[in-house]
Design a protein around this motif. Structure first.
Motif, short mmCIF file in Angstrom:
data_model
loop_
_atom_site.label_atom_id
_atom_site.label_comp_id
_atom_site.label_asym_id
_atom_site.label_seq_id
_atom_site.Cartn_x
_atom_site.Cartn_y
_atom_site.Cartn_z
N ILE A 1 -3.14 0.70 9.76
CA ILE A 1 -1.68 0.68 9.68
C ILE A 1 -1.15 -0.74 9.90
N LEU A 2 -1.78 -1.51 10.80
CA LEU A 2 -1.38 -2.91 10.99
C LEU A 2 -1.57 -3.71 9.70
N THR A 3 -2.67 -3.49 9.01
CA THR A 3 -2.92 -4.17 7.74
C THR A 3 -1.88 -3.78 6.70
N LEU A 4 -1.53 -2.49 6.68
CA LEU A 4 -0.53 -2.01 5.72
C LEU A 4 0.84 -2.62 5.97
N ALA A 5 1.18 -2.85 7.24
CA ALA A 5 2.48 -3.47 7.56
C ALA A 5 2.58 -4.86 6.93
N VAL A 6 1.47 -5.62 6.96
CA VAL A 6 1.46 -6.94 6.33
C VAL A 6 1.64 -6.81 4.82
N LEU A 7 0.94 -5.85 4.21
CA LEU A 7 1.08 -5.64 2.76
C LEU A 7 2.50 -5.24 2.38
N PHE A 8 3.12 -4.38 3.19
CA PHE A 8 4.52 -4.01 2.94
C PHE A 8 5.42 -5.24 2.92
N PHE A 9 5.23 -6.12 3.88
CA PHE A 9 6.06 -7.32 3.98
C PHE A 9 5.84 -8.25 2.78
N GLY B 1 7.54 -10.45 -2.40
CA GLY B 1 7.17 -10.80 -3.76
C GLY B 1 8.12 -10.20 -4.79
N CYS B 2 8.51 -8.94 -4.59
CA CYS B 2 9.47 -8.29 -5.50
C CYS B 2 10.82 -9.00 -5.45
N THR B 3 11.24 -9.37 -4.26
CA THR B 3 12.55 -10.02 -4.09
C THR B 3 12.62 -11.34 -4.83
N LEU B 4 11.53 -12.11 -4.79
CA LEU B 4 11.52 -13.46 -5.36
C LEU B 4 10.98 -13.52 -6.79
N ALA B 5 10.60 -12.36 -7.36
CA ALA B 5 9.95 -12.33 -8.68
C ALA B 5 10.82 -13.00 -9.75
N PRO B 6 10.29 -14.04 -10.43
CA PRO B 6 11.07 -14.71 -11.48
C PRO B 6 10.92 -14.07 -12.85
N THR B 7 9.85 -13.30 -13.06
CA THR B 7 9.58 -12.70 -14.36
C THR B 7 9.13 -11.25 -14.20
N THR B 8 9.10 -10.54 -15.32
CA THR B 8 8.64 -9.15 -15.31
C THR B 8 7.19 -9.05 -14.84
N ALA B 9 6.35 -9.98 -15.29
CA ALA B 9 4.92 -9.95 -14.93
C ALA B 9 4.74 -10.07 -13.42
N GLY C 1 24.73 -11.98 -10.63
CA GLY C 1 23.32 -11.99 -10.97
C GLY C 1 22.44 -11.91 -9.73
N GLY C 2 21.36 -11.20 -9.84
CA GLY C 2 20.41 -11.12 -8.74
C GLY C 2 20.80 -10.19 -7.61
N VAL C 3 21.79 -9.33 -7.83
CA VAL C 3 22.19 -8.41 -6.76
C VAL C 3 21.03 -7.47 -6.38
N TRP C 4 20.17 -7.20 -7.34
CA TRP C 4 19.02 -6.33 -7.07
C TRP C 4 18.04 -6.95 -6.08
N ARG C 5 18.03 -8.28 -6.00
CA ARG C 5 17.11 -8.94 -5.06
C ARG C 5 17.49 -8.62 -3.60
N TRP C 6 18.77 -8.51 -3.34
CA TRP C 6 19.21 -8.13 -1.99
C TRP C 6 18.82 -6.70 -1.68
N MET C 7 18.84 -5.84 -2.70
CA MET C 7 18.41 -4.45 -2.49
C MET C 7 16.94 -4.39 -2.06
N LEU C 8 16.12 -5.25 -2.66
CA LEU C 8 14.68 -5.20 -2.42
C LEU C 8 14.27 -5.87 -1.10
N VAL C 9 14.98 -6.91 -0.68
CA VAL C 9 14.56 -7.67 0.50
C VAL C 9 14.75 -6.91 1.81
N VAL C 10 15.61 -5.89 1.81
CA VAL C 10 15.85 -5.09 3.02
C VAL C 10 14.55 -4.51 3.56
N ALA C 11 13.60 -4.21 2.67
CA ALA C 11 12.36 -3.54 3.08
C ALA C 11 11.47 -4.42 3.96
#
Length: 479
Positions: free
Chosen positions: A101-109, A114-122, A188-198
């Motif tokens: 679970i400790l390892t998973l917490a790091v992966l969640f973060f 990564g999703c918040t800062l993603a510049p492209t679809t890939a 623009g980028g309002v979705w990034r704020w939605m994702l960073v909450v996690a």
């Protein structure tokens, strides 16, 4: 292979449940704290799967998504979850539930950032895949950890707290999406704020698990019986802890002799193979209701039904609210009714609701009438799904597998669950585009009828047994 005989077949020795657990308030409080911290993994599971619902329309414009890449962004998390489930299950069997679970917490973060800062679809697809590894691992490890820490008579209520946190995470995602969309407007980028909450609950999970104990049953499976007793005494009365350790230790020795715990053992042990078939079926039953089409595409379903885009985003909060309320009801019911009838009742309710969504979408004219009729049925669907099917699914999968391969067994079943989820999430937009929303939901209705038959004939009852007593019963029935 009919394994739904409800008649208990107790082992020769009296089960630990025969010893009353008159633990002092401090012990009960410790168990509640352990449950709360561990279920932040469920909160992250819920938020990260639900946030895409509101973020996707804004992300589509910024990243230039097509229907195909939209499906890839949504379903890449699910593909990651399939791999994360079996890897996390195996890791939790070899390295321990707490350390996993400790390892998973790091992966969640890392995944959320990564999703918040993603510049492209890939990059977004890769980041969502990493996030999926964490979601899949948490979907297996957290319920197993809770099941192994909980006393038998409270196991149903405590394990399904994780389901409550999952739907709370989804509600949090729906609500924060609506608030951020209102505040951010069309910027623009309002979705990034939605994702960073996690990232915030991921930090809480990591620091919290640093001071939580390891699962006593995992410690016993490693022959660390003194450590297992010390953990049990944190969450039981001393007398109950000693009785439970005696039962767990005897089974640990037997499992060690049989060398249960991996692919080869699963293939060479007939009763375990049959049990895996049951686990796969339970996992598929939970997914082919189409629940995650509501979770991932709920806003778009409501828009197609007649809501304006902003109204659909707000109305979708009702889906989150009813999921949380229904899970409270489900937790209450699990303490009073048997698991299998509850699962069947949930199947009947969801199948009827999906049938009516299809009918209303087909026969009602576009407008407010159809929009609110579809909303009412999605709410009804989620009441049965989150109040019965989902809590019973995750609870049963955490209960039915032998101790030494509990994480692995649940992990493999969860792979099936997540792959089913992946396929549905990937093809749903194309199905709606190709055959229409009504016919798509009619397909789910047919699947629901097959699910009912499977539950009736193959799913065992697990209520009221210690994990050790349940293992002895299933071994006897399936051998």
């Amino acid at each position: 292979m009919d394994v739904n005989d409800d008649t208990p077949q107790a082992p020769a020795a009296a089960p630990a449940t025969a010893v009353p657990d008159d633990a002092p308030p401090a012990v009960s409080r410790r168990l509640r704290i352990i449950t709360l911290i561990a279920t932040f993994g469920g909160l992250l599971f819920g938020y990260d799967t639900g946030v895409i619902n509101g973020a996707l329309p804004y992300m589509t414009d910024d990243l230039g998504l097509t229907p195909v890449t939209e499906g890839m962004v949504t379903s890449s998390l699910l593909l990651g979850a399939a791999l994360g489930a079996v890897t996390g299950g195996r890791l939790s069997d070899t390295r321990g539930r707490r350390r996993t679970i400790l390892t998973l917490a790091v992966l969640f973060f890392v995944g959320a950032l990564g999703c918040t800062l993603a510049p492209t679809t890939a990059v977004m697809v890769v980041a969502r895949f990493v996030l999926g590894l964490a979601v899949g691992g948490a979907s297996v490890t957290v319920p197993v950890y809770l099941a192994e820490v909980s006393p038998a008579e409270r196991r149903g209520a405590l394990v399904t707290r994780n389901e409550l946190m999952i739907v709370t995470g989804q509600l949090l995602a729906f609500t924060s999406n609506a608030i951020i969309a209102q505040v951010g407007g069309e910027s623009g980028g309002v979705w990034r704020w939605m994702l960073v909450v996690a990232t915030l609950p991921a930090v809480v999970l990591w620091f919290g698990m640093l001071v939580m104990p390891e699962s006593p049953r995992w410690l016993a499976s490693q022959s660390r019986f003194n450590d297992a007793l010390e953990v049990l005494k944190q969450v039981r009365s001393r007398q109950r802890a000693e009785a439970e350790l005696a039962e767990v230790s005897a089974l640990a020795v037997k499992d060690e002799q049989e060398k249960l715990g991996g692919w080869q053992d699963m293939k060479s042990t007939p009763w375990v193979r049959k049990l895996m078939f049951v686990g796969f079926g339970i996992a598929i039953v939970q997914q082919i209701t189409g629940v995650n089409t509501i979770m991932y595409y709920g806003t778009q379903i409501l828009t197609d039904a007649g809501f304006a885009a902003d109204s659909a985003l707000t109305a979708n909060i009702a889906n989150g609210v009813i999921s949380v309320l229904a899970t409270f009801v489900g937790i209450w019911l699990l303490g009073r009714v048997s698991r299998r009838p509850m699962l069947m009742a949930g199947q009947m309710g969801t199948t009827a609701a999906l049938l009516l969504i299809g009918v209303f979408s087909l026969v009602l004219p576009s407008g407010d009438g159809r929009a609110y009729a579809v909303l009412a049925m999605t709410v009804t669907f989620l009441a049965f799904q989150q109040g019965a099917i989902s809590p019973v699914t995750w609870l049963m999968l955490s209960e039915i597998f032998p101790m030494r391969m509990r994480g692995f067994g649940m992990g493999v079943a969860a792979v099936v669950l997540w792959l089913t989820n992946f396929v549905i999430g990937l093809v749903f937009p194309s199905l709606v585009s190709g055959i229409g929303i009504s016919n798509t939901f009619f397909l789910f209705v047919v699947a629901g009828l097959f699910s009912l038959a499977f539950v009736k004939f193959y799913v065992p009852e697990t209520k009221g047994r210690t994990l050790e007593t349940l293992e002895a019963e299933l071994r006897a029935r399936l051998s």
